[in-house]
Design a protein around this motif. Structure first.
Motif, mmCIF file in Angstrom:
data_model
loop_
_atom_site.group_PDB
_atom_site.id
_atom_site.type_symbol
_atom_site.label_atom_id
_atom_site.label_comp_id
_atom_site.label_asym_id
_atom_site.label_seq_id
_atom_site.Cartn_x
_atom_site.Cartn_y
_atom_site.Cartn_z
ATOM 1 N N ILE B 542 1.101 -1.364 0.033
ATOM 2 C CA ILE B 542 -0.276 -0.211 -0.032
ATOM 3 C C ILE B 542 0.990 1.147 0.333
ATOM 4 C CG2 ILE B 542 -1.973 0.820 1.112
ATOM 5 C CD1 ILE B 542 -3.062 -1.000 0.314
ATOM 6 N N THR B 543 0.513 2.125 -0.842
ATOM 7 C CA THR B 543 1.021 3.906 -0.989
ATOM 8 C C THR B 543 -0.038 4.706 -0.713
ATOM 9 O OG1 THR B 543 2.837 2.489 -2.708
ATOM 10 C CG2 THR B 543 2.492 4.970 -2.149
ATOM 11 N N VAL B 544 0.519 5.559 -0.114
ATOM 12 C CA VAL B 544 -0.369 6.929 0.015
ATOM 13 C C VAL B 544 0.188 7.423 -0.633
ATOM 14 C CG1 VAL B 544 -1.671 7.667 1.571
ATOM 15 C CG2 VAL B 544 -0.992 6.066 2.062
ATOM 16 N N ALA B 545 -0.679 8.230 -1.385
ATOM 17 C CA ALA B 545 -0.427 9.519 -2.220
ATOM 18 C C ALA B 545 -1.337 10.680 -1.596
ATOM 19 C CB ALA B 545 -0.748 10.040 -3.950
ATOM 20 N N TYR B 546 -0.679 12.096 -1.463
ATOM 21 C CA TYR B 546 -1.091 13.157 -0.739
ATOM 22 C C TYR B 546 -1.122 14.084 -2.291
ATOM 23 C CZ TYR B 546 -0.156 10.904 3.720
ATOM 24 O OH TYR B 546 -0.258 10.717 4.843
ATOM 25 N N LEU B 567 -7.947 9.923 -9.890
ATOM 26 C CA LEU B 567 -7.947 8.606 -9.826
ATOM 27 C C LEU B 567 -7.354 7.622 -10.543
ATOM 28 C CD1 LEU B 567 -8.279 6.573 -7.179
ATOM 29 C CD2 LEU B 567 -10.657 6.861 -7.182
ATOM 30 N N GLU B 568 -8.492 7.910 -11.307
ATOM 31 C CA GLU B 568 -9.199 7.372 -13.322
ATOM 32 C C GLU B 568 -7.411 7.096 -13.756
ATOM 33 O OE1 GLU B 568 -10.666 4.527 -13.883
ATOM 34 O OE2 GLU B 568 -11.578 5.391 -11.727
ATOM 35 N N ASP B 569 -6.371 8.114 -13.925
ATOM 36 C CA ASP B 569 -5.280 7.637 -14.243
ATOM 37 C C ASP B 569 -4.633 7.561 -13.465
ATOM 38 O OD1 ASP B 569 -5.913 10.077 -16.072
ATOM 39 O OD2 ASP B 569 -5.175 11.807 -15.174
ATOM 40 N N VAL B 570 -4.511 7.232 -12.561
ATOM 41 C CA VAL B 570 -3.670 6.575 -11.202
ATOM 42 C C VAL B 570 -3.378 5.058 -11.641
ATOM 43 C CG1 VAL B 570 -3.166 5.600 -9.119
ATOM 44 C CG2 VAL B 570 -3.444 8.788 -9.562
ATOM 45 N N ARG B 571 -5.064 4.928 -12.028
ATOM 46 C CA ARG B 571 -5.502 3.415 -11.605
ATOM 47 C C ARG B 571 -5.410 2.822 -13.347
ATOM 48 N NH1 ARG B 571 -10.005 2.053 -8.751
ATOM 49 N NH2 ARG B 571 -11.366 0.209 -10.540
ATOM 50 N N SER B 572 -4.776 4.120 -14.522
ATOM 51 C CA SER B 572 -3.691 3.091 -15.448
ATOM 52 C C SER B 572 -3.069 3.239 -15.479
ATOM 53 C CB SER B 572 -4.887 3.892 -16.751
ATOM 54 O OG SER B 572 -4.238 5.711 -16.238
ATOM 55 N N VAL B 573 -1.956 3.117 -15.127
ATOM 56 C CA VAL B 573 -0.506 3.151 -14.217
ATOM 57 C C VAL B 573 -0.425 1.788 -14.136
ATOM 58 C CG1 VAL B 573 1.743 3.710 -13.073
ATOM 59 C CG2 VAL B 573 -0.111 5.165 -12.804
ATOM 60 N N ILE B 724 5.843 4.972 -7.185
ATOM 61 C CA ILE B 724 6.107 6.114 -7.090
ATOM 62 C C ILE B 724 6.071 6.880 -7.798
ATOM 63 C CG2 ILE B 724 6.801 8.037 -5.774
ATOM 64 C CD1 ILE B 724 6.775 5.561 -3.109
ATOM 65 N N ASP B 725 7.261 6.380 -8.915
ATOM 66 C CA ASP B 725 7.866 7.113 -9.836
ATOM 67 C C ASP B 725 6.399 7.145 -11.004
ATOM 68 O OD1 ASP B 725 10.785 8.296 -10.098
ATOM 69 O OD2 ASP B 725 10.862 6.612 -11.748
ATOM 70 N N GLU B 737 1.278 20.789 -12.991
ATOM 71 C CA GLU B 737 1.274 22.168 -11.357
ATOM 72 C C GLU B 737 1.130 21.468 -10.149
ATOM 73 O OE1 GLU B 737 -0.918 21.756 -13.836
ATOM 74 O OE2 GLU B 737 -2.681 20.933 -12.883
ATOM 75 N N ILE B 738 0.127 20.087 -10.270
ATOM 76 C CA ILE B 738 -0.135 18.995 -9.109
ATOM 77 C C ILE B 738 1.209 18.915 -8.707
ATOM 78 C CG2 ILE B 738 -0.674 17.068 -8.280
ATOM 79 C CD1 ILE B 738 -3.045 17.503 -10.309
ATOM 80 N N ILE B 739 0.712 19.150 -6.511
ATOM 81 C CA ILE B 739 1.581 18.839 -5.935
ATOM 82 C C ILE B 739 1.939 17.248 -5.881
ATOM 83 C CG2 ILE B 739 2.855 19.224 -3.994
ATOM 84 C CD1 ILE B 739 2.555 21.964 -4.503
ATOM 85 N N ALA B 740 2.421 16.306 -5.571
ATOM 86 C CA ALA B 740 1.970 14.711 -5.200
ATOM 87 C C ALA B 740 3.431 14.558 -4.498
ATOM 88 C CB ALA B 740 1.947 13.707 -6.650
ATOM 89 N N GLU B 741 2.480 14.202 -3.395
ATOM 90 C CA GLU B 741 4.093 13.758 -1.841
ATOM 91 C C GLU B 741 3.187 12.048 -1.851
ATOM 92 O OE1 GLU B 741 3.684 15.516 1.654
ATOM 93 O OE2 GLU B 741 5.822 14.773 2.605
ATOM 94 N N PHE B 742 4.680 10.820 -1.763
ATOM 95 C CA PHE B 742 4.314 9.882 -1.063
ATOM 96 C C PHE B 742 4.481 9.851 0.075
ATOM 97 C CE2 PHE B 742 3.888 10.797 -5.641
ATOM 98 C CZ PHE B 742 2.611 10.180 -5.916
ATOM 99 N N ARG B 743 4.239 8.237 0.945
ATOM 100 C CA ARG B 743 4.386 7.607 1.957
ATOM 101 C C ARG B 743 4.194 6.044 1.831
ATOM 102 N NH1 ARG B 743 6.123 12.094 3.453
ATOM 103 N NH2 ARG B 743 4.968 14.091 4.786
ATOM 104 N N VAL B 744 4.942 4.791 1.795
ATOM 105 C CA VAL B 744 4.795 3.658 2.411
ATOM 106 C C VAL B 744 4.047 3.700 3.421
ATOM 107 C CG1 VAL B 744 6.189 1.827 2.114
ATOM 108 C CG2 VAL B 744 6.673 3.612 0.801
ATOM 109 N N PHE B 745 2.585 2.778 2.989
ATOM 110 C CA PHE B 745 1.868 2.442 4.440
ATOM 111 C C PHE B 745 2.757 1.801 5.248
ATOM 112 C CE2 PHE B 745 -2.212 0.970 5.623
ATOM 113 C CZ PHE B 745 -2.616 1.876 6.274
ATOM 114 N N GLY B 746 3.078 0.599 5.075
ATOM 115 C CA GLY B 746 4.062 -0.462 5.969
ATOM 116 C C GLY B 746 4.858 0.228 6.885
#
Lengths: 98, 885
Positions: B542-546, B567-573, B724-725, B737-746
């Motif tokens: 699980i990865t969390v994106a802010y 969300l659809e964009d992310v899911r299509s990765v 994440i990459d 222009e979007i700012i995205a930050e990621f965390r690894v849930f575990g």
């Protein structure tokens, strides 16, 4: 007081001081000459006398002592106190003569 | 007395010796001149002078301070003895250094977190204005947020009892642009912040009331550390600008290095002035902390009384609309009070205060065990030095003098140990602090060896010196010279008394080791329970994106639609199995609840708005009813999925499907009726150790207050770095222009457990250390018994006792000590354990399994510690032993 008085005449080293006190008191105040040194040390510690290394009359190294300003003042204080004591004692001993 | 004289006494001694020499020379020369022979002359001069050594000694004594001189002698003698016995000295000093170092390190941490005042002028004048008893979870709460901006404005106008007031809030600032932004610790400060705190500029100027104007703010101040690292320490001028939160700000100055802000454990990077937004200030956002300096002569009580008196007026003026009447009434009754703020604020206090206190106790006990070992060693040494002491007593040494000399020896050990320990503590506390830091939460604590820490170490050293020095010294100096001399190398009557004292020490050591071992096992097991507890949520992959899209300028009514597309964009990765948006990521802190009415019942429930695939992504099964789907939109019937606790608490276990609940009105969240369409099992909400609260989930498209940011939970089998990459690239390609930050849930969940991990690690370490030290003590005493009973054992063996019997005899002795120690230790553990209960997870401090395990472990190592000397005893050659007599 005796040491201070001796030094009032001029700088001197331990041996001389011992002899001078001995001679002046006409050998009444005979002390071991060694016991002079702790007294000298104490006086020097109170800055009433100062010392320096010099050469004695017969060309030997000796520690000379001289009276400091404070020492001269102290001599005055001690002398007058001593005279007061002597006067008081005399009055007790010979009251009639007064 | 004069120090100069004291320090030059050796020089004077030489001078006077020379002088006496010169007197003798002059006198001798005079005598020779009077006609004596050289030998006669010299002896006459000596006679006349008296004893030169005596004179010298008299002068030397005049120069010295007698007690100091003899103390120096004692120290020198003690040092010589220690050097003569380097093994003993090394063991003693090392164990003391470890013990004192550990104590000092923990104290240093406690001091830094809890006790130390802020490095400001007159910190004791600082007070914080808070709602007495807190705001009861009303509205939205920021980190360290206590009051709303409107309340602050009222306080700013009246500030009763304060010579100056200021407000600040904590925030994260985005520095830079697009994908190569950096997050910085920001504080947003009112105009008088720096002036009232008394912080003067390091470079340039600090922001003042003039910088507080209509939004956006145009100026900023940076901390010295940030200036050095990010601005390269370049001079501050009109061209010094930084892109902060998407706008260029003029950097007007730098704060001094000692000023880290008001949050202990964190260092601020950027300070931005308050600004006035176009629309009204939010009345239900509790995000500012208000502090001030008390007027001279005003106490906290007096200020609190005045604040309480004006509270109704302030609350009426700042009253918020859109709440249900009950909440509004509660708001009107809020009372303000003044609390001390001299040491700033810190969440580290809640997290670590009790752990650190407990650790200080643990390290104190470890030190006590180490001291007990030393006391035993000293006693044994006193035994071997019995003759020396007897001789000295017989020669006329005073008992006090002897006692002092023995004490000086132990204090010398303690002093060296403390000095080493002090150095060790610096190192240890640094390691400890770095172990508190996690990837996203850098803990910066200024641990300085201040006077308080030094005093603490000194006290500990004196205490150890007394503990391990006094009793052996008393024993030794109490020896009767005649008996001791007569007895020679053999034991005496006094020895037996001392020996029972040694046994008592070992029993104490064993019992304390047991307490610490029980503590260690409890904390390790508690940590293990936390690590393996089933949260009901998927942890791996699980990865969390802010994601923040404030710059995308999406109209409010299209925000949820924009999120759905994102969300659809992310899911299509490629490589992504599932993804879902949520308004609250579980287990990483934070909380979101609403007051609800279900039938006749009123209470609080957690609320989360999620996209349809949330439960699938988090691996949460549906127990009854249906999941959310695409038909649940902003216009359809409001629906909710609740957890089992919710069903138990609000529906008393009846079938929840089809039932409704109504949320109470809050600003932006009008009262809404939800139909319950599904039930999920209980999953953890905000923290692993907390009980599961009633929870409700609603479809994201029905979220009443859209905001231009979202949290996306992503489930993938790929390594998180790869995920994440690729997501970063996907988003950047479409919306740079979007700012995205990621965390690894575990990783994040593990980081949340840092306090527990620290406690488990340290208590485990100290527990093992204590057990080892205790066993060394047991070993020492049993070995000593064997040595003392050498001849007795020899006779027994000669009379036909076999090896087994000898071993059994010695082991029995060790066993008795162990059993008594463990019995006392068990009682102590039970008594002490109550204090630790709040720190344990799914475990009680009287856990019998833990107690049994600790006792068993002690028995095993204890048996080993007893067996070694027992075996040695059994191998004793009776002829050898008896011949020694």
């Amino acid at each position: 007081m005796l040491i201070l008085q001796t030094l009032a005449l001029g700088p001197a080293h331990g041996h001389t001081i011992a002899h001078v006190i001995g001679l002046r008191s006409e050998d009444v105040l005979q002390v071991e000459h060694g016991s002079l040194y702790p007294a000298l040390h104490r006086l020097e510690d109170r800055s009433w006398i100062a010392s320096f290394w010099g050469t004695s009359e017969n060309n030997r190294k000796a520690r000379y002592y001289r009276l400091t300003q404070a020492g001269r003042r102290q001599l005055g204080v001690e002398t007058s106190r001593w005279e007061r004591v002597v006067r008081a004692v005399n009055q007790v001993l010979r009251p009639a003569e007064e | 007395m004069s120090w100069r004289r004291f320090l030059r006494r050796d020089w004077w001694d030489r001078e006077r010796a020379n002088e006496i020499e010169s007197y003798l020379e002059i006198e001798t020369a005079g005598n020779i001149a009077r006609g004596m022979t050289a030998a006669e002359a010299a002896s006459a001069a000596r006679r006349k002078f008296g004893n030169p050594s005596l004179i010298r000694e008299e002068i030397y004594r005049m120069n010295t301070v007698f007690w100091l001189e003899s103390l120096l002698q004692d120290v020198r003698y003690g040092a010589r003895l220690l050097l003569a016995n380097p093994g003993f000295a090394l063991v003693a000093i090392l164990s003391l250094a470890l013990g004192i170092g550990a104590n000092t390190a923990i104290f240093q941490l406690l001091d830094a977190v809890r006790l130390r005042s802020l490095p400001l002028r007159n910190p004791q004048e600082l007070a914080e204005v808070k709602i007495v008893g807190g705001n009861g979870g009303m509205g939205v709460n920021g980190p360290y947020g206590e009051l709303t901006r409107p309340i602050w404005e009222e306080l700013h106008r009246s500030h009763p009892g304060f010579s100056g007031v200021f407000a600040w809030s904590k925030d994260q600032a985005v520095v830079g642009e697009g994908s190569d932004f950096q997050l910085a610790n920001a504080i947003i400060v009112s105009g008088d912040f720096f002036r009232v705190l008394g912080v003067s500029p390091w470079r340039g100027r600090l922001t003042g009331p003039d910088d507080e104007h209509a939004c956006p703010e145009t100026t900023a101040v940076v901390s010295e550390a940030y200036w050095q690292s990010k601005l390269g320490g370049r001079p501050i001028n009109a061209g010094t600008k930084l892109l902060i939160n998407g706008e260029l700000k003029q950097i007007v100055g730098v704060t001094p290095p000692s000023f880290f802000g008001l949050v202990v454990g964190e260092r601020f990077d950027i300070a931005l002035p308050f600004c006035r937004p176009q629309q009204q200030l939010s009345r239900n956002l509790f995000d500012v902390t208000v502090m001030g300096r008390l007027q001279p002569g005003w106490s906290l009580q007096r200020a609190s009384a005045r604040l309480a008196a004006i509270s109704p007026g302030i609350m009426a003026a700042t009253e918020t609309t859109g709440y249900d009447p009950g909440t509004i009434k509660r708001y009107r009754n809020f009372l303000l009070g003044a609390l001390p703020a001299s040491s700033g604020v810190s969440h580290l206090r809640d997290a670590y205060d009790s752990s650190l206190r407990l650790l200080l106790g643990i390290t104190g006990l470890v030190l006590l065990i180490a001291c007990a070992n030393l006391a035993n060693l000293m006693l044994a040494r006193a035994g071997t030095r019995e003759r020396e002491i007897a001789v000295r007593l017989a020669l006329g040494a005073g008992r006090i003098r002897l006692l002092r000399q023995l004490l000086v020896e132990s204090c010398l050990l303690a002093a060296i140990g403390a000095a080493l320990g002090f150095g060790l503590a610096e190192l240890l506390s640094r390691v400890l602090i770095s172990s508190l830091s996690t990837e996203n939460n850098l803990v910066t604590l200024p641990v300085a060896a201040d006077a308080r820490v030094l005093l603490f170490t000194a006290c500990v050293a004196v205490f150890t010196c007394i503990v391990f020095g006094v009793v052996p010294a008393l024993c030794a100096s109490g020896a009767d010279p005649v008996t001791a001399m007569k007895a020679g190398g053999r034991s005496t009557a006094a020895g037996r008394e001392r020996f029972s004292f040694q046994r008592a020490i070992v029993v104490m050591q064993v019992s304390i080791s047991l307490v610490l071992l029980v503590g260690a096992l409890l904390f390790v097991r508690s940590f293990y329970n936390l690590m393996t507890v089933d949260s009901g949520l998927r942890k791996d992959g699980i990865t969390v994106a802010y994601i923040g899209f404030q710059k995308s300028n999406v109209p409010r009514e299209h925000l949820e639609e924009f999120k759905r597309e994102l969300l659809e964009d992310v899911r299509s990765v490629p490589g992504i199995l599932d993804a879902a948006t949520t308004t609250m990521v579980p287990l990483l802190g934070g909380s979101w609840s609403h007051r609800i009415t279900v039938g006749p019942l009123v209470g609080d429930s957690k609320f989360t708005w999620v996209s349809p695939d949330y439960f699938q992504t988090m691996g949460v099964p549906l127990l009854a009813g249906r999941a959310f789907n695409q038909k649940d939109t902003g216009t359809s019937q409001r629906v909710a999925i609740v957890n089992q606790t919710f069903v138990r608490q609000f529906l008393k276990g009846t079938n929840p499907l089809g039932r409704t609940m109504r949320t109470h009105a809050e600003p932006n969240y009008p009262s809404t009726v939800y139909e319950i369409v599904g039930v999920i099992p209980d999953t953890k909400y905000d923290c692993l150790r907390c009980d599961t609260p009633p929870m409700a989930f609603a479809p994201a498209l029905q979220f009443p207050a859209p905001v231009p940011w979202t949290e996306i939970i992503i489930h993938s089998n790929e390594p998180s770095a790869v995920v994440i990459d690729s997501i970063k690239h996907r988003i950047a390609a479409k919306h740079p222009e979007i700012i995205a930050e990621f965390r690894v849930f575990g990783t994040q969940i593990r980081d949340e457990l840092v306090p527990e991990r620290l406690m488990a690690m340290l208590s485990g370490f100290f527990g093992v250390l204590a057990a080892l030290l205790g066993m060394v003590g047991l070993y020492g005493v049993i070995s000593y018994t064997v040595a003392r009973r050498r001849s007795e054992i020899g006779i027994r063996v000669a009379l036909g006792a076999n090896r087994g019997q000898v071993v059994a005899m010695v082991m029995r002795e060790a066993g008795v000590l162990l059993v008594i120690g463990v019995a006392i230790g068990t009682m102590l553990s039970l008594a002490a354990g109550r204090g630790a209960n709040s720190l344990l997870f799914e475990l009680k401090s009287y856990d019998p399994l833990t107690l049994a395990a600790a006792a068993g472990l002690l028995f095993v190592i204890g048996a080993l510690a007893g067996f070694l000397p027992a075996r040695r005893a059994s191998k004793l050659d009776p002829m050898d032993a008896l011949r020694c007599e």
